[in-house]
Design a protein around this motif. Structure first.
Motif, PDB file in Angstrom:
ATOM      1  N   VAL A  13       0.812  -1.323  -0.016  1.00 53.92           N
ATOM      2  CA  VAL A  13      -0.040   0.191  -0.135  1.00 53.92           C
ATOM      3  C   VAL A  13       0.822   1.502   0.045  1.00 53.92           C
ATOM      4  O   VAL A  13       0.534   2.269  -0.579  1.00 53.92           O
ATOM      5  N   PRO A  14       2.010   1.286   0.666  1.00 52.77           N
ATOM      6  CA  PRO A  14       2.717   2.510   0.694  1.00 52.77           C
ATOM      7  C   PRO A  14       3.226   2.958  -0.528  1.00 52.77           C
ATOM      8  O   PRO A  14       3.021   4.043  -1.304  1.00 52.77           O
ATOM      9  N   GLU A  15       3.678   1.836  -1.578  1.00 52.54           N
ATOM     10  CA  GLU A  15       3.947   2.187  -2.885  1.00 52.54           C
ATOM     11  C   GLU A  15       2.756   2.725  -3.791  1.00 52.54           C
ATOM     12  O   GLU A  15       2.919   3.737  -4.403  1.00 52.54           O
ATOM     13  N   LEU A  16       1.584   2.217  -3.589  1.00 48.48           N
ATOM     14  CA  LEU A  16       0.483   2.744  -4.285  1.00 48.48           C
ATOM     15  C   LEU A  16       0.137   4.070  -3.790  1.00 48.48           C
ATOM     16  O   LEU A  16      -0.032   5.092  -4.755  1.00 48.48           O
ATOM     17  N   LEU A  17       0.118   4.435  -2.428  1.00 46.70           N
ATOM     18  CA  LEU A  17      -0.076   5.680  -2.135  1.00 46.70           C
ATOM     19  C   LEU A  17       0.829   6.916  -2.424  1.00 46.70           C
ATOM     20  O   LEU A  17       0.440   8.051  -2.623  1.00 46.70           O
ATOM     21  N   ILE A  18       2.077   6.462  -2.508  1.00 48.72           N
ATOM     22  CA  ILE A  18       3.320   7.465  -2.854  1.00 48.72           C
ATOM     23  C   ILE A  18       3.061   7.762  -4.385  1.00 48.72           C
ATOM     24  O   ILE A  18       2.963   8.898  -4.927  1.00 48.72           O
ATOM     25  N   TYR A  28       8.685  16.111  -2.194  1.00 47.05           N
ATOM     26  CA  TYR A  28       9.868  15.493  -1.468  1.00 47.05           C
ATOM     27  C   TYR A  28       9.335  14.629  -0.344  1.00 47.05           C
ATOM     28  O   TYR A  28       8.094  14.308  -0.052  1.00 47.05           O
ATOM     29  N   GLY A  29      10.300  13.701   0.199  1.00 45.07           N
ATOM     30  CA  GLY A  29       9.824  12.725   1.087  1.00 45.07           C
ATOM     31  C   GLY A  29       8.752  13.090   2.113  1.00 45.07           C
ATOM     32  O   GLY A  29       7.907  12.391   2.536  1.00 45.07           O
ATOM     33  N   TYR A  30       9.388  14.022   3.122  1.00 42.39           N
ATOM     34  CA  TYR A  30       8.412  14.180   4.139  1.00 42.39           C
ATOM     35  C   TYR A  30       7.193  14.750   3.940  1.00 42.39           C
ATOM     36  O   TYR A  30       6.202  14.631   4.387  1.00 42.39           O
ATOM     37  N   GLU A  31       7.046  15.626   2.850  1.00 42.24           N
ATOM     38  CA  GLU A  31       5.985  16.252   2.386  1.00 42.24           C
ATOM     39  C   GLU A  31       5.022  14.978   1.958  1.00 42.24           C
ATOM     40  O   GLU A  31       3.936  15.211   2.079  1.00 42.24           O
ATOM     41  N   LEU A  32       5.545  14.023   1.069  1.00 43.70           N
ATOM     42  CA  LEU A  32       4.709  12.556   0.912  1.00 43.70           C
ATOM     43  C   LEU A  32       4.150  12.169   2.171  1.00 43.70           C
ATOM     44  O   LEU A  32       2.798  11.696   2.417  1.00 43.70           O
ATOM     45  N   VAL A  33       4.951  11.810   3.416  1.00 49.10           N
ATOM     46  CA  VAL A  33       4.449  11.558   4.518  1.00 49.10           C
ATOM     47  C   VAL A  33       3.253  12.169   4.997  1.00 49.10           C
ATOM     48  O   VAL A  33       2.351  11.668   5.320  1.00 49.10           O
ATOM     49  N   GLN A  34       3.389  13.379   5.133  1.00 52.14           N
ATOM     50  CA  GLN A  34       2.219  14.534   5.441  1.00 52.14           C
ATOM     51  C   GLN A  34       1.132  14.362   4.430  1.00 52.14           C
ATOM     52  O   GLN A  34      -0.138  14.204   5.000  1.00 52.14           O
ATOM     53  N   ALA A  35       1.048  14.358   3.482  1.00 47.89           N
ATOM     54  CA  ALA A  35       0.247  14.211   2.310  1.00 47.89           C
ATOM     55  C   ALA A  35      -0.613  12.730   2.531  1.00 47.89           C
ATOM     56  O   ALA A  35      -1.868  12.898   2.352  1.00 47.89           O
ATOM     57  N   ILE A  36      -0.042  11.633   2.836  1.00 52.82           N
ATOM     58  CA  ILE A  36      -0.624  10.495   2.932  1.00 52.82           C
ATOM     59  C   ILE A  36      -1.267  10.305   4.075  1.00 52.82           C
ATOM     60  O   ILE A  36      -2.555  10.157   4.150  1.00 52.82           O
ATOM     61  N   ARG A  37      -0.733  10.870   5.326  1.00 52.85           N
ATOM     62  CA  ARG A  37      -1.594  11.063   6.565  1.00 52.85           C
ATOM     63  C   ARG A  37      -2.582  11.958   6.415  1.00 52.85           C
ATOM     64  O   ARG A  37      -3.861  11.496   6.879  1.00 52.85           O
ATOM     65  N   VAL A  44      -3.644   5.931   7.686  1.00 46.93           N
ATOM     66  CA  VAL A  44      -2.422   5.340   7.304  1.00 46.93           C
ATOM     67  C   VAL A  44      -1.254   6.313   7.630  1.00 46.93           C
ATOM     68  O   VAL A  44      -1.550   7.467   7.098  1.00 46.93           O
ATOM     69  N   VAL A  45      -0.660   6.025   8.581  1.00 47.73           N
ATOM     70  CA  VAL A  45       0.461   6.958   8.939  1.00 47.73           C
ATOM     71  C   VAL A  45       1.754   6.098   8.724  1.00 47.73           C
ATOM     72  O   VAL A  45       2.352   5.259   9.432  1.00 47.73           O
ATOM     73  N   LEU A  46       2.564   6.574   7.735  1.00 53.21           N
ATOM     74  CA  LEU A  46       3.882   5.997   7.258  1.00 53.21           C
ATOM     75  C   LEU A  46       4.922   6.898   7.750  1.00 53.21           C
ATOM     76  O   LEU A  46       5.058   8.074   7.657  1.00 53.21           O
ATOM     77  N   ALA A  47       5.958   6.064   8.276  1.00 49.61           N
ATOM     78  CA  ALA A  47       7.060   6.907   8.726  1.00 49.61           C
ATOM     79  C   ALA A  47       8.092   6.838   7.759  1.00 49.61           C
ATOM     80  O   ALA A  47       8.001   6.416   6.789  1.00 49.61           O
TER      81      ALA A  47
END
Length: 113
Positions: A13-18, A28-37, A44-47
């Protein structure tokens, strides 16, 4: 009952969401973390330790392009979908839709076979 975020069956699922988040714009990476959250209402909270290996794998496989930029004195790597990434997203989304329809059918939800 104990509620747990990110159950083990969510592998992939992380791949799909990213890929979905990158469909509309580069991030950028941290922006993706926040966007998914935010997009999942914090279900879904991905580190970053989950997101960055997926980003690197997708870049190696040609699904993403990466560009380093300095913003406000900080170096960030922005990721964007390539044509291969767009095709991969379509395949993953189709697989996810079939899987959720099948599970819906097992659960007896209306409209699921």
């Amino acid at each position: 009952m104990v509620s747990s975020k990110n159950p083990a069956f969510l592998n992939g699922v992380p791949e799909l969401l990213i890929l979905q988040c990158l469909k509309g714009r580069r991030m950028y990476g941290y922006e993706l973390v926040q966007a998914i959250r935010d997009a999942t209402g914090e279900h879904v909270v991905l580190a970053e330790g989950v997101v960055y290996p997926v980003l690197h794998m997708l870049e190696r496989e040609g699904a993403l392009s990466a560009e380093r930029q300095t913003v406000n004195g900080r170096s960030r790597i922005y990721y964007a979908l390539t044509d291969r990434g767009t095709a991969r997203l379509a395949d993953l989304a189709d697989t996810w839709r079939r899987l959720t329809a099948a599970i819906g059918g097992v659960l007896g939800e209306p409209g699921h076979a």
